[in-house]
Design a protein around this motif. Structure first.
Motif, short mmCIF file in Angstrom:
data_model
loop_
_atom_site.label_atom_id
_atom_site.label_comp_id
_atom_site.label_asym_id
_atom_site.label_seq_id
_atom_site.Cartn_x
_atom_site.Cartn_y
_atom_site.Cartn_z
N ASN A 64 45.13 29.83 44.94
CA ASN A 64 44.93 30.69 43.78
C ASN A 64 44.32 29.94 42.59
O ASN A 64 44.29 30.44 41.48
CB ASN A 64 46.25 31.35 43.36
N HIS A 65 43.82 28.72 42.83
CA HIS A 65 43.20 27.92 41.76
C HIS A 65 41.78 27.54 42.11
O HIS A 65 41.39 27.52 43.27
CB HIS A 65 44.01 26.63 41.52
N GLN A 66 41.02 27.20 41.07
CA GLN A 66 39.66 26.69 41.23
C GLN A 66 39.70 25.18 41.11
O GLN A 66 40.48 24.63 40.33
CB GLN A 66 38.76 27.25 40.12
N LEU A 67 38.86 24.51 41.88
CA LEU A 67 38.76 23.06 41.82
C LEU A 67 38.02 22.66 40.55
O LEU A 67 36.98 23.23 40.23
CB LEU A 67 37.99 22.56 43.04
N ASN A 68 38.55 21.68 39.82
CA ASN A 68 37.88 21.14 38.65
C ASN A 68 37.05 19.94 39.14
O ASN A 68 37.61 18.89 39.47
CB ASN A 68 38.90 20.72 37.59
N LEU A 69 35.75 20.12 39.20
CA LEU A 69 34.86 19.08 39.75
C LEU A 69 34.88 17.79 38.93
O LEU A 69 34.74 16.71 39.48
CB LEU A 69 33.44 19.62 39.90
N LYS A 70 35.07 17.91 37.61
CA LYS A 70 35.14 16.70 36.77
C LYS A 70 36.38 15.88 37.11
O LYS A 70 36.31 14.66 37.23
CB LYS A 70 35.15 17.08 35.28
N LYS A 71 37.52 16.56 37.27
CA LYS A 71 38.76 15.85 37.59
C LYS A 71 38.68 15.17 38.95
O LYS A 71 39.10 14.04 39.12
CB LYS A 71 39.96 16.82 37.58
N VAL A 72 38.12 15.88 39.93
CA VAL A 72 38.05 15.32 41.28
C VAL A 72 37.00 14.19 41.33
O VAL A 72 37.21 13.18 42.01
CB VAL A 72 37.84 16.41 42.35
N ALA A 73 35.92 14.31 40.57
CA ALA A 73 34.92 13.23 40.51
C ALA A 73 35.56 11.98 39.93
O ALA A 73 35.39 10.87 40.45
CB ALA A 73 33.72 13.66 39.66
N SER A 74 36.33 12.15 38.87
CA SER A 74 37.03 11.02 38.25
C SER A 74 38.01 10.38 39.23
O SER A 74 38.09 9.15 39.34
CB SER A 74 37.76 11.52 37.00
N ALA A 75 38.71 11.20 39.99
CA ALA A 75 39.68 10.69 40.97
C ALA A 75 39.01 9.82 42.03
O ALA A 75 39.59 8.84 42.50
CB ALA A 75 40.41 11.86 41.64
N PHE A 76 37.78 10.16 42.39
CA PHE A 76 37.06 9.40 43.41
C PHE A 76 36.10 8.36 42.82
O PHE A 76 35.36 7.71 43.55
CB PHE A 76 36.29 10.35 44.34
N GLY A 77 36.10 8.22 41.48
CA GLY A 77 35.24 7.24 40.84
C GLY A 77 33.77 7.59 40.89
O GLY A 77 32.92 6.71 40.97
N CYS A 78 33.46 8.89 40.86
CA CYS A 78 32.07 9.35 40.89
C CYS A 78 31.69 9.93 39.54
O CYS A 78 32.55 10.44 38.82
CB CYS A 78 31.89 10.43 41.95
N LYS A 79 30.39 9.87 39.23
CA LYS A 79 29.92 10.49 37.98
C LYS A 79 29.98 12.00 38.07
O LYS A 79 30.44 12.67 37.16
CB LYS A 79 28.47 10.07 37.70
N LYS A 80 29.47 12.52 39.20
CA LYS A 80 29.37 13.97 39.33
C LYS A 80 29.49 14.36 40.80
O LYS A 80 28.94 13.69 41.67
CB LYS A 80 28.01 14.41 38.78
N LEU A 81 30.21 15.45 41.06
CA LEU A 81 30.35 15.98 42.43
C LEU A 81 30.00 17.45 42.42
O LEU A 81 30.12 18.12 41.40
CB LEU A 81 31.79 15.81 42.92
N HIS A 82 29.62 17.95 43.58
CA HIS A 82 29.42 19.40 43.75
C HIS A 82 29.96 19.78 45.11
O HIS A 82 30.22 18.93 45.97
CB HIS A 82 27.94 19.78 43.56
N MET A 83 30.11 21.08 45.32
CA MET A 83 30.64 21.57 46.58
C MET A 83 29.66 21.23 47.71
O MET A 83 28.46 21.35 47.55
CB MET A 83 30.87 23.08 46.54
N ALA A 84 30.20 20.80 48.84
CA ALA A 84 29.36 20.51 50.01
C ALA A 84 28.90 21.81 50.65
O ALA A 84 29.58 22.84 50.57
CB ALA A 84 30.15 19.68 51.01
N ASP A 85 27.76 21.76 51.28
CA ASP A 85 27.24 22.91 52.02
C ASP A 85 28.22 23.24 53.15
O ASP A 85 28.68 22.34 53.86
CB ASP A 85 25.87 22.54 52.60
#
Length: 155
Positions: A64-85
């Protein structure tokens, strides 16, 4: 017996199997699972794949939640992430979208589990096919995946 169930069994983790009749017209696989299994939406978690176009990662969060791409990018040490195809997700995991389990994927990817899981006795994730969820203790899931608990949802 899906790869996810085989791994949990082989590593002697306690888990439960929950099957339901998948409706091909369901708009949300996770919400459908919660409804058909009579579970709270906070207990049912979805598996999402994200990428920085070089590496792929997995985030497990309540349906019931949306993924926060900034939070998950930070968790993995990435600048920016997007949903995979979705087709890439299917190829890398060996599972069909709507049945992608965080456990037993073809290629083991770095994984985070939303921190909300730690307040629950059991969470339900896809068991590796549409219409199949497995119930597992959050810490057992983290152990089998070598995953960390991190806040990754939009507030």
């Amino acid at each position: 017996m899906t790869p996810a169930c085989k791994i949990l069994k082989a590593q002697k983790f306690e888990y439960s199997i929950h099957e339901y009749e998948h409706d091909v017209n369901a708009k949300s696989f996770g919400l459908e699972a919660a409804e058909k299994l009579g579970l709270e939406v906070e207990e049912v978690f979805k598996t999402l794949m994200v990428t920085d176009d070089k590496n792929f990662f997995i985030a497990v969060l309540p349906v019931n939640h949306q993924l926060n791409l900034k939070k998950v990018a930070s968790a993995f040490g990435c600048k920016k992430l997007h949903m995979a195809d979705p087709k890439v997700a299917e190829r890398l995991t060996g599972y069909l979208v709507g049945g992608i389990s965080p456990i037993g994927q073809k290629k083991r990817l770095k994984t985070v589990i939303d921190a909300s899981a730690t307040s629950l006795a059991k969470i339900y994730v896809s068991g590796g096919k549409r219409g199949l969820d497995i119930g597992v203790k959050p810490q057992d899931l983290a152990d089998v995946l070598s995953a960390q608990f991190i806040d990754v949802v939009d507030e």
